[in-house]
Design a protein around this motif. Structure first.
Motif, PDB file in Angstrom:
ATOM      1  N   TYR A  29       3.689   3.493  -7.747  1.00  0.00           N
ATOM      2  CA  TYR A  29       3.354   4.900  -7.557  1.00  0.00           C
ATOM      3  C   TYR A  29       2.125   5.123  -6.673  1.00  0.00           C
ATOM      4  CZ  TYR A  29       2.116   9.673  -8.951  1.00  0.00           C
ATOM      5  OH  TYR A  29       1.783  10.999  -8.964  1.00  0.00           O
ATOM      6  N   TRP A  30       0.981   4.522  -7.023  1.00  0.00           N
ATOM      7  CA  TRP A  30      -0.260   4.777  -6.286  1.00  0.00           C
ATOM      8  C   TRP A  30      -0.183   4.303  -4.836  1.00  0.00           C
ATOM      9  CZ3 TRP A  30      -2.434   8.492  -8.506  1.00  0.00           C
ATOM     10  CH2 TRP A  30      -2.539   8.571  -9.895  1.00  0.00           C
ATOM     11  N   PRO A  31       0.313   3.101  -4.578  1.00  0.00           N
ATOM     12  CA  PRO A  31       0.417   2.687  -3.179  1.00  0.00           C
ATOM     13  C   PRO A  31       1.337   3.601  -2.378  1.00  0.00           C
ATOM     14  CG  PRO A  31       0.676   0.793  -4.627  1.00  0.00           C
ATOM     15  CD  PRO A  31       0.700   2.015  -5.488  1.00  0.00           C
ATOM     16  N   PHE A  32       2.420   4.044  -3.027  1.00  0.00           N
ATOM     17  CA  PHE A  32       3.370   4.932  -2.358  1.00  0.00           C
ATOM     18  C   PHE A  32       2.691   6.259  -2.008  1.00  0.00           C
ATOM     19  CE2 PHE A  32       6.760   8.202  -2.747  1.00  0.00           C
ATOM     20  CZ  PHE A  32       7.501   7.828  -1.625  1.00  0.00           C
ATOM     21  N   LEU A  33       1.934   6.788  -2.975  1.00  0.00           N
ATOM     22  CA  LEU A  33       1.235   8.043  -2.766  1.00  0.00           C
ATOM     23  C   LEU A  33       0.196   7.925  -1.655  1.00  0.00           C
ATOM     24  CD1 LEU A  33       2.058  10.390  -4.584  1.00  0.00           C
ATOM     25  CD2 LEU A  33      -0.158  10.220  -5.678  1.00  0.00           C
ATOM     26  N   ASP A  34      -0.550   6.829  -1.676  1.00  0.00           N
ATOM     27  CA  ASP A  34      -1.537   6.563  -0.614  1.00  0.00           C
ATOM     28  C   ASP A  34      -0.876   6.610   0.754  1.00  0.00           C
ATOM     29  OD1 ASP A  34      -3.885   6.229  -1.878  1.00  0.00           O
ATOM     30  OD2 ASP A  34      -3.847   4.042  -1.941  1.00  0.00           O
ATOM     31  N   LEU A  35       0.245   5.942   0.818  1.00  0.00           N
ATOM     32  CA  LEU A  35       0.948   5.820   2.092  1.00  0.00           C
ATOM     33  C   LEU A  35       1.466   7.180   2.574  1.00  0.00           C
ATOM     34  CD1 LEU A  35       1.585   3.161   3.702  1.00  0.00           C
ATOM     35  CD2 LEU A  35       3.927   3.531   2.999  1.00  0.00           C
ATOM     36  N   ILE A  36       1.965   7.973   1.645  1.00  0.00           N
ATOM     37  CA  ILE A  36       2.474   9.302   2.004  1.00  0.00           C
ATOM     38  C   ILE A  36       1.340  10.141   2.592  1.00  0.00           C
ATOM     39  CG2 ILE A  36       3.348  11.484   1.004  1.00  0.00           C
ATOM     40  CD1 ILE A  36       5.523   9.432   1.143  1.00  0.00           C
ATOM     41  N   GLY A  61      -1.860   0.683   9.315  1.00  0.00           N
ATOM     42  CA  GLY A  61      -2.146  -0.761   9.212  1.00  0.00           C
ATOM     43  C   GLY A  61      -3.372  -1.004   8.371  1.00  0.00           C
ATOM     44  N   ALA A  62      -4.423  -0.189   8.631  1.00  0.00           N
ATOM     45  CA  ALA A  62      -5.667  -0.336   7.876  1.00  0.00           C
ATOM     46  C   ALA A  62      -5.424  -0.066   6.401  1.00  0.00           C
ATOM     47  CB  ALA A  62      -6.710   0.626   8.419  1.00  0.00           C
ATOM     48  N   LEU A  63      -4.608   0.955   6.128  1.00  0.00           N
ATOM     49  CA  LEU A  63      -4.336   1.297   4.724  1.00  0.00           C
ATOM     50  C   LEU A  63      -3.622   0.156   4.010  1.00  0.00           C
ATOM     51  CD1 LEU A  63      -4.347   3.506   2.507  1.00  0.00           C
ATOM     52  CD2 LEU A  63      -2.058   4.090   3.275  1.00  0.00           C
ATOM     53  N   ILE A  64      -2.625  -0.421   4.676  1.00  0.00           N
ATOM     54  CA  ILE A  64      -1.876  -1.519   4.051  1.00  0.00           C
ATOM     55  C   ILE A  64      -2.810  -2.721   3.817  1.00  0.00           C
ATOM     56  CG2 ILE A  64      -0.015  -3.204   4.411  1.00  0.00           C
ATOM     57  CD1 ILE A  64       1.486  -0.922   5.913  1.00  0.00           C
ATOM     58  N   LEU A  65      -3.642  -3.026   4.813  1.00  0.00           N
ATOM     59  CA  LEU A  65      -4.555  -4.163   4.652  1.00  0.00           C
ATOM     60  C   LEU A  65      -5.632  -3.871   3.604  1.00  0.00           C
ATOM     61  CD1 LEU A  65      -4.985  -5.505   8.311  1.00  0.00           C
ATOM     62  CD2 LEU A  65      -3.535  -6.374   6.499  1.00  0.00           C
ATOM     63  N   TRP A  66      -6.098  -2.637   3.549  1.00  0.00           N
ATOM     64  CA  TRP A  66      -7.082  -2.268   2.524  1.00  0.00           C
ATOM     65  C   TRP A  66      -6.491  -2.465   1.131  1.00  0.00           C
ATOM     66  CZ3 TRP A  66     -11.828  -1.679   1.134  1.00  0.00           C
ATOM     67  CH2 TRP A  66     -12.141  -0.971  -0.025  1.00  0.00           C
ATOM     68  N   GLY A 118       2.039  -5.111  -1.408  1.00  0.00           N
ATOM     69  CA  GLY A 118       2.090  -5.243   0.051  1.00  0.00           C
ATOM     70  C   GLY A 118       3.511  -5.100   0.576  1.00  0.00           C
ATOM     71  N   SER A 119       4.460  -5.772  -0.058  1.00  0.00           N
ATOM     72  CA  SER A 119       5.853  -5.713   0.398  1.00  0.00           C
ATOM     73  C   SER A 119       6.374  -4.284   0.340  1.00  0.00           C
ATOM     74  CB  SER A 119       6.765  -6.595  -0.471  1.00  0.00           C
ATOM     75  OG  SER A 119       6.237  -7.883  -0.524  1.00  0.00           O
ATOM     76  N   LEU A 120       6.053  -3.607  -0.753  1.00  0.00           N
ATOM     77  CA  LEU A 120       6.532  -2.232  -0.902  1.00  0.00           C
ATOM     78  C   LEU A 120       5.915  -1.309   0.149  1.00  0.00           C
ATOM     79  CD1 LEU A 120       6.594  -1.849  -4.756  1.00  0.00           C
ATOM     80  CD2 LEU A 120       8.513  -1.542  -3.211  1.00  0.00           C
ATOM     81  N   MET A 121       4.629  -1.474   0.383  1.00  0.00           N
ATOM     82  CA  MET A 121       3.964  -0.598   1.360  1.00  0.00           C
ATOM     83  C   MET A 121       4.496  -0.848   2.770  1.00  0.00           C
ATOM     84  SD  MET A 121       0.067  -0.231   0.080  1.00  0.00           S
ATOM     85  CE  MET A 121      -0.298   1.269   0.961  1.00  0.00           C
ATOM     86  N   ILE A 122       4.727  -2.119   3.082  1.00  0.00           N
ATOM     87  CA  ILE A 122       5.266  -2.442   4.413  1.00  0.00           C
ATOM     88  C   ILE A 122       6.645  -1.791   4.576  1.00  0.00           C
ATOM     89  CG2 ILE A 122       6.174  -4.342   5.821  1.00  0.00           C
ATOM     90  CD1 ILE A 122       3.813  -6.045   4.646  1.00  0.00           C
ATOM     91  N   LEU A 123       7.425  -1.887   3.512  1.00  0.00           N
ATOM     92  CA  LEU A 123       8.771  -1.314   3.540  1.00  0.00           C
ATOM     93  C   LEU A 123       8.729   0.211   3.659  1.00  0.00           C
ATOM     94  CD1 LEU A 123      11.775  -2.249   3.233  1.00  0.00           C
ATOM     95  CD2 LEU A 123      11.567  -1.629   0.824  1.00  0.00           C
ATOM     96  N   PHE A 124       7.876   0.854   2.831  1.00  0.00           N
ATOM     97  CA  PHE A 124       7.745   2.314   2.871  1.00  0.00           C
ATOM     98  C   PHE A 124       7.303   2.777   4.264  1.00  0.00           C
ATOM     99  CE2 PHE A 124       6.593   2.437  -1.927  1.00  0.00           C
ATOM    100  CZ  PHE A 124       7.927   2.441  -2.259  1.00  0.00           C
ATOM    101  N   ALA A 125       6.302   2.078   4.832  1.00  0.00           N
ATOM    102  CA  ALA A 125       5.766   2.471   6.152  1.00  0.00           C
ATOM    103  C   ALA A 125       6.853   2.381   7.213  1.00  0.00           C
ATOM    104  CB  ALA A 125       4.584   1.580   6.514  1.00  0.00           C
TER     105      ALA A 125
END
Lengths: 263, 245
Positions: A29-36, A61-66, A118-125
Motif C-alpha cells: 500500500y505505502w509504496p504504491f501510494l508514494d509512487l502515485i 527513479g529517485a523515489l524507487i531508490l529511496w 522494489g519489484s512492485l514499485m518498478i512494476l507499478f512505475a
C-alpha cells in the motif's frame, strides 16, 4: 554463524507476514501510494515546460531508490521492534542465537523486504507511468547494493538506540532515516546545498548514489567516483556500526536492560 | 561426589549503588531440584537472568557442565532452557509456529515429531493451531513450558512457573515437572512464592534476602534452623525483619 538459527529467525518473521494485513500493507500500500503521488507530481512538472523535463525524469527513479534505503532500514529496525512488542527478546537471547546471527537474520529480512517492495514499485512505475528504471543500466547494481548497506547501517543504529532507551525511542524506527534524507540529496543535486552542508553530504553514502543516478540519466556516464566513495564510506560505517551494536548490546546486558526492554 | 552441573561462585550483581545479588555461591547437582526462595527483590530473577547469560555479572563465575558461561555461552545454552510466567511468545504466531521457531533455534531434528511429543506430553493438542494471542494464562504457561522442555535441556530454570495459575493447572504442571525430572534426570532451578509448592518440589532450598543467601538446606533443615513451624513462617519472619531494616 549458524545458518539454521538465522533461518529460525527468518521463519518467525515470515510467519507474521502470512497473516498480518498491516504488514502486507507496508509492502504493497505505502509504496504504491508514494509512487502515485510522485508520479502525478512528475507529470505535472513535465507539463510545465522543457526546462524542467530533464529533471523530472529523476523523480521516479529517485523515489524507487529511496524506498530501497527506507525498506532496508525498516527491515532491521522493525524486526527488533516486533521482538520487543512480543516480549520475545529473552527467548531469543537466552537461546544459543548469537548477536551476529541476529543481525544477519534481520539483514536478510531486509533483503526480502527490499526485493518485494522494489519489484512492485518498478512494476507499478512501468505500468502506470511507462517509467523504466533499467534505463540506469548496470549502475543500478552498485546503486541498490550501496543503498541496501546504507539502510542496514541506519537500521542497526536505530536498533541500538531503541535497545538502549526502550519504547520511548521506538518512533525512530520510522523517523531516523528521514534525518538523513535532506543531506542524501535524493530529489535535488548536491550543488543546491549550502557549501558547509555539501561537505557533510559528501560523507553520507546515499548522496553519492543519488548524485550517481542523476549523472547516469543526464550524461549517460557511469559515476565511478561516486560509486567508489559510497562503497568505501559504507564499508567503514558498516563495520563501525556493527561494532557499536555489539558494544551497546554488552552495555544493555551489564545494566540489565535486555530483560526490561519493551516493559 | 560427581561434578555439579551448575556451579555458581561468588556471584555479584550491582546496578549502580543497588546490590541485586551479593556474593552468592551454590551448586546444582544432576537430577536435583534446587528451590530459590525469597521475597520480591531478593535477587532470584536476576540470578536466573545471569545463569541465562541475559545479564552480565559484576563479579563471580558461573560454570555449567564444567564450562564457563562467559566463554562457552553457545555450547551451554543449547542444553539449558527456561520458563517463566513473566515471559511471552510472539502473539501473531500459532502455538505450533512458535514451537517450530524454537526448535530451529536450538537445532532440533525431526521437528514435527518433537512438537508432536511435547504437545502430547503437555496435553496441548487442542491449542496446537491456535494463535498465541488467544491463549488463556494457563495455556500460555503450558506453551512456555513446552518451548523449554522440547529442546531437551539438561538444566531447566523455572521462574515462578505457576504464578497466577489456578490450582488445577498448577497441580498438573507440578505433577508433570516431577515426572519429567525423574524420567530425564533433569536439573531444575525453581523459584516460587508458594511455600508449600517449594517444599513439595525442591530437594534443597536456598533462601535469598537482599541479594544474599541467608539459609540453605532442605525445607526441614531451614524450618528447624529458624525455629518455626513451616517454611511459610520462616518466609514471613525473614520478610518482616527485612521490612523493619
Amino acid at each position: 554463524m549458524n545458518v539454521g538459527r538465522i533461518g529460525a529467525l527468518l521463519s518467525r518473521h515470515l510467519y507474521l507476514y502470512k497473516r498480518s494485513f498491516a504488514r502486507l500493507l507496508e509492502i504493497f500500500y505505502w509504496p504504491f501510494l508514494d509512487l502515485i503521488v510522485w508520479g502525478f507530481i512528475t507529470i505535472y512538472l513535465a507539463q510545465q515546460g522543457n526546462q524542467l523535463h530533464g529533471a523530472v525524469t529523476f523523480f521516479l527513479g529517485a523515489l524507487i531508490l529511496w524506498d530501497v534505503l527506507f525498506r532496508a532500514q525498516q527491515g532491521i529496525a522493525l524486526s527488533f521492534l516486533e521482538e520487543m512488542w512480543a516480549r520475545n527478546l529473552m527467548n531469543l537471547f537466552a537461546s544459543p542465537l548469537t548477536v551476529g546471527e541476529y543481525l544477519m537474520a534481520t539483514m536478510t529480512m531486509s533483503i526480502f523486504k527490499v526485493t518485494a517492495v522494489g519489484s512492485l514499485m518498478i512494476l507499478f512505475a512501468l505500468v502506470f507511468y511507462s517509467y523504466d528504471i533499467f534505463v540506469i543500466g548496470l549502475s543500478l547494481v552498485p546503486f541498490i547494493f550501496n543503498l541496501l548497506i546504507s539502510g542496514w547501517i541506519i537500521g542497526v543504529l536505530t536498533t541500538s538506540i531503541i535497545m538502549r532507551f526502550g519504547q520511548q525511542a521506538e518512533v525512530l524506527a520510522w523517523g531516523m532515516v528521514f534525518l538523513f534524507q535532506p543531506l542524501s540529496c535524493v530529489f535535488y543535486p548536491m550543488e543546491v546545498l549550502p557549501a558547509f552542508l555539501q561537505k557533510i553530504s559528501w560523507i553520507i553514502p546515499p548522496s553519492h548514489i543519488f548524485e550517481g543516478m542523476r549523472s547516469v540519466l543526464l550524461h549517460g556516464e557511469i559515476p565511478t567516483v561516486h560509486v567508489i566513495w559510497a562503497t568505501g564510506l559504507n564499508a567503514v560505517y558498516l563495520v563501525g556500526m556493527i561494532l557499536w551494536f555489539y558494544h551497546t548490546f554488552s552495555i544493555c546486558k551489564e545494566r540489565g536492560m535486555l530483560v526490561r526492554v519493551g516493559e | 561426589m560427581a561434578q555439579p552441573l551448575v556451579e555458581v561462585r561468588n556471584l555479584t550483581k550491582r546496578f549502580g549503588d543497588f546490590v541485586a545479588v551479593d556474593n552468592i555461591s551454590f551448586d546444582i547437582q544432576e537430577g536435583e531440584i534446587l528451590g530459590l526462595l525469597g521475597p520480591n527483590g531478593a535477587g532470584k530473577t536476576t540470578t536466573i537472568h545471569m545463569l541465562l547469560g541475559l545479564i552480565t555479572p559484576t563479579a563471580g563465575s558461573i560454570r555449567i557442565f564444567g564450562l564457563d558461561l562467559a566463554e562457552h555461552r553457545e555450547t551451554i545454552l543449547k542444553q539449558v532452557n527456561f520458563s517463566s510466567t513473566y515471559i511471552s511468545m510472539p502473539y501473531s504466531l500459532t502455538v505450533e509456529e512458535n514451537l517450530r521457531v524454537i526448535a530451529r533455534l536450538y537445532g532440533l531434528s525431526n521437528i514435527t515429531q518433537q512438537i508432536d511429543d511435547v504437545v502430547k506430553k503437555l496435553d496441548m493438542q487442542e491449542i496446537r493451531g491456535k494463535l498465541t494471542r488467544k491463549l488463556s494464562s494457563g495455556q500460555m504457561s503450558r506453551l512456555t513450558l513446552a518451548k523449554a522442555i522440547m529442546t531437551r535441556p539438561k538444566v531447566l530454570l523455572l521462574d515462578e512457573p505457576t504464578a497466577s495459575l489456578d490450582p488445577d493447572i498448577t497441580q498438573k504442571i507440578k505433577a508433570f515437572l516431577k515426572e519429567y525430572r525423574r524420567s530425564e534426570n533433569l536439573s531444575i532451578l525453581y523459584t516460587s512464592h508458594n511455600m508449600r509448592e517449594m517444599e513439595e518440589m525442591s530437594d534443597r532450598i536456598i533462601f535469598l534476602q537482599r541479594g544474599s543467601i541467608v539459609a540453605e538446606g532442605t525445607a526441614q533443615q531451614i524450618v528447624e534452623r529458624f525455629g518455626q513451624r513451616d517454611l511459610e513462617e520462616v518466609f514471613l519472619k525473614l520478610a518482616r525483619e527485612e521490612r523493619r531494616i
